[in-house]
Design an enzyme around this catalytic site. Structure first.
Site, PDB file in Angstrom:
ATOM      1  N   HIS A  85       0.845  -1.191   0.000  1.00 49.05           N
ATOM      2  CA  HIS A  85       0.000   0.000   0.000  1.00 49.05           C
ATOM      3  C   HIS A  85       0.880   1.240   0.000  1.00 49.05           C
ATOM      4  CE1 HIS A  85      -4.017   1.764   0.679  1.00 49.05           C
ATOM      5  NE2 HIS A  85      -3.328   2.762   1.214  1.00 49.05           N
ATOM      6  N   ASP A 164     -13.788   2.501   7.166  1.00 47.43           N
ATOM      7  CA  ASP A 164     -12.719   3.314   6.569  1.00 47.43           C
ATOM      8  C   ASP A 164     -13.214   4.018   5.319  1.00 47.43           C
ATOM      9  OD1 ASP A 164     -10.024   4.287   5.925  1.00 47.43           O
ATOM     10  OD2 ASP A 164     -10.246   2.922   4.246  1.00 47.43           O
ATOM     11  N   ARG A 171     -13.260  12.591   5.728  1.00 49.49           N
ATOM     12  CA  ARG A 171     -12.006  13.311   6.017  1.00 49.49           C
ATOM     13  C   ARG A 171     -11.577  14.147   4.834  1.00 49.49           C
ATOM     14  NH1 ARG A 171      -8.233   8.733   6.835  1.00 49.49           N
ATOM     15  NH2 ARG A 171      -6.617  10.314   6.988  1.00 49.49           N
ATOM     16  N   SER A 186      -6.565   4.139   9.013  1.00 51.21           N
ATOM     17  CA  SER A 186      -7.255   3.928   7.738  1.00 51.21           C
ATOM     18  C   SER A 186      -6.552   2.830   6.932  1.00 51.21           C
ATOM     19  CB  SER A 186      -7.253   5.248   6.948  1.00 51.21           C
ATOM     20  OG  SER A 186      -7.453   5.046   5.586  1.00 51.21           O
ATOM     21  N   LYS A 190      -7.848  -1.533   6.661  1.00 47.22           N
ATOM     22  CA  LYS A 190      -8.263  -2.261   5.454  1.00 47.22           C
ATOM     23  C   LYS A 190      -7.278  -3.366   5.101  1.00 47.22           C
ATOM     24  CE  LYS A 190      -7.116   1.782   2.745  1.00 47.22           C
ATOM     25  NZ  LYS A 190      -7.744   3.072   2.828  1.00 47.22           N
TER      26      LYS A 190
HETATM   27  N1  URA Z   1      -4.359   6.361   2.068  1.00 50.29           N
HETATM   28  C1  URA Z   1      -5.322   5.724   2.785  1.00 50.29           C
HETATM   29  O1  URA Z   1      -5.715   4.617   2.453  1.00 50.29           O
HETATM   30  N2  URA Z   1      -5.829   6.344   3.865  1.00 50.29           N
HETATM   31  C2  URA Z   1      -5.425   7.549   4.279  1.00 50.29           C
HETATM   32  O2  URA Z   1      -5.921   8.039   5.263  1.00 50.29           O
HETATM   33  C3  URA Z   1      -4.424   8.210   3.522  1.00 50.29           C
HETATM   34  C4  URA Z   1      -3.889   7.589   2.414  1.00 50.29           C
END
Ligand code: URA
Length: 463
Positions: A85, A164, A171, A186, A190
């Site tokens: 990620h 999320d 947000r 966040s 996930k």
């Molecule tokens: N990427 C994400 O998945 N969540 C965030 O809060 C910021 C970047």
């Protein structure tokens, strides 16, 4: 329990209990808590932070806010399923290059990616610039695909970490994205819900990233590695520079073209300056993923194998296999220079106009502000202001020059691909502001060109 009391407690810097955190995560996911109350709480968290216990409880509560996946049925050469990620950037096409490389070397990857929002691009939008590519396949089909070809790349499922999905969207419109606690919970919620064994994070730092300083990027990395440790999921963070756009192309279809060029590069091109920043990040991230998967512990060997996977075209074949498996349209072209035919994805790239932006003086490029380039892409229609906005996949920028490179007055710095002259004018203001040319010494320019893009590696040994 009342949401009002939870907001008040956080406003007054008191620690929230696990029950209170579960209350607002579940209540907001189900639609029982209104946006205005959730926004107030998010702002209180943004301003007052969270204790480590609150952060753990928030992450686990969000991870459990919907279905969690079980990937244990997948059998691939790599012992562990590894996820990757990125915290986001401009021109960041690393996932699209790394996944086919590692999958071609036996690492199983079941990855859910996001769309671009604000100035950062999203892998899912880039994939959707390939005609027919389906990002919404059911989870069970995605798992079967990993078993069959070693890789799937889909949009974040609404069946997973629903909290999320909803909180992130809120947000984005309430100026509460750039919080280390909220980003960490966040991302990790996930990832933990998606059932992977190991997590490799690319934490970006610079103007085109949410973290502006290396100190903040390190703190975010450590926070996420600690959450992974608490969950029993090995997590590693590669901190990478995002102070100028990554690679030479920014824009959805243009970035897919760059992915194809990288994965089909010959030896000379792969080693050339053209790919210096992208190559450094891709090789490090992929080598670490191969190590974490259990395929091979030796990072130097992994880098040699990555090189071989690119030069032999095995990684490109895997990329095409992935595109085909998810319904992307492919055509076959005969390449004279190669004396062979090759499959290529069909791209939505029918752009009306091209405009070259030229240097107005001699000197060296000393900076290209990636946030402004990301904003210029949004102005052209290639990114979103609101999450319901549609995207023009064909627009974007191709850089002929990057930071540290010499220019003479009149040289092309970048080419703008666009469809709407008014939008070009809006984008031009950001572009003109983003690029700085100066008369610096040759050694200073060399140092700028050679600035490392891997800034740190954080794992359980250095948190
Ligand atoms: N990427 C994400 O998945 N969540 C965030 O809060 C910021 C970047």
């Amino acid at each position: 329990m009342r949401m009002y009391d939870i907001i008040e407690k956080k406003r007054d810097k008191q620690e929230l209990s696990k029950e209170e955190i579960d209350f607002f995560v579940n209540g907001y996911s189900k639609g029982d808590i209104p946006d205005y109350q959730m926004s107030a709480l998010l702002m209180a968290i943004y301003l007052n932070g969270m204790t480590p216990t609150e952060l753990k409880d928030l992450t686990f509560s969000m991870a459990n806010s919907a279905k969690t996946l079980d990937l244990s049925s997948i059998k691939v050469p790599g012992k562990y399923i590894v996820d990757k990620h990125s915290t986001g950037g401009v021109g960041d096409k690393v996932t699209l290059i790394v996944l086919p490389i590692v999958a071609s070397l036996g690492v199983g990857v079941c990855k859910m990616s996001g769309r671009g929002l604000g100035f950062t691009g999203g892998t899912i939008d880039k994939l959707e610039s390939i005609t027919g590519y389906n990002v919404e396949i059911p989870i069970n089909d995605a798992i079967r695909q990993v078993q069959d070809i070693g890789v799937c790349l889909i949009a974040q499922s609404s069946e997973i970490a629903i909290a999320d999905k909803k909180i992130y969207a809120l947000r984005d419109t309430t100026a509460t994205i750039e919080s280390i606690n909220l980003i960490a919970s966040s991302i990790m919620s996930k990832k933990l819900a998606s059932g992977v064994d190991k997590i490799l994070l690319e934490v970006t730092v610079g103007t085109g990233a949410f973290m502006k300083t290396i100190e903040d990027a390190r703190e975010l990395s450590k926070t996420m590695v600690k959450i992974g440790k608490l969950a029993g999921v090995e997590t590693k963070a590669v901190v990478t520079s995002m102070s100028e756009p990554l690679g030479r192309n920014v824009g959805n279809a243009l970035e897919i073209k760059e992915v194809i060029s990288f994965l089909t590069a010959d030896e000379e091109t792969l080693d050339s300056d053209e790919y210096r920043d992208l190559r450094e990040v891709v090789f490090e991230v992929a080598a670490q993923m191969i190590k974490m998967s259990g395929v091979s512990e030796d990072l130097e060997k992994n880098k040699k194998d990555i090189r071989e996977a690119i030069l032999s075209r095995d990684a490109y074949k895997k990329f095409i296999e992935l595109i085909k498996a998810q319904g992307g349209h492919i055509y076959n072209v005969y390449m004279d220079w190669l004396g062979m035919s090759m499959d290529m994805p069909v791209l939505d790239e029918k752009v009306k106009y091209l405009k070259e932006i030229r240097a107005h003086q001699d000197g060296y490029i000393v900076s290209i502000d990636s946030r402004k380039i990301g904003e210029a892409l949004v102005a052209l229609g290639g990114g979103r202001n609101k999450k319901e906005d549609s995207i023009d996949f064909s627009v974007g920028f191709e850089f002929a020059k990057k930071v540290g490179e010499k220019v003479q007055e009149g040289d092309t710095i970048l080419t703008v691909y666009y469809n709407d002259k008014n939008k070009f004018n809006d984008a031009y203001e950001y572009i003109a502001d983003a690029i700085n040319i100066d008369n610096i010494e040759e050694e200073a320019a060399t140092a700028l060109r050679q600035k490392p893009h891997i800034l740190d590696i954080i794992d359980e040994s250095n948190i």
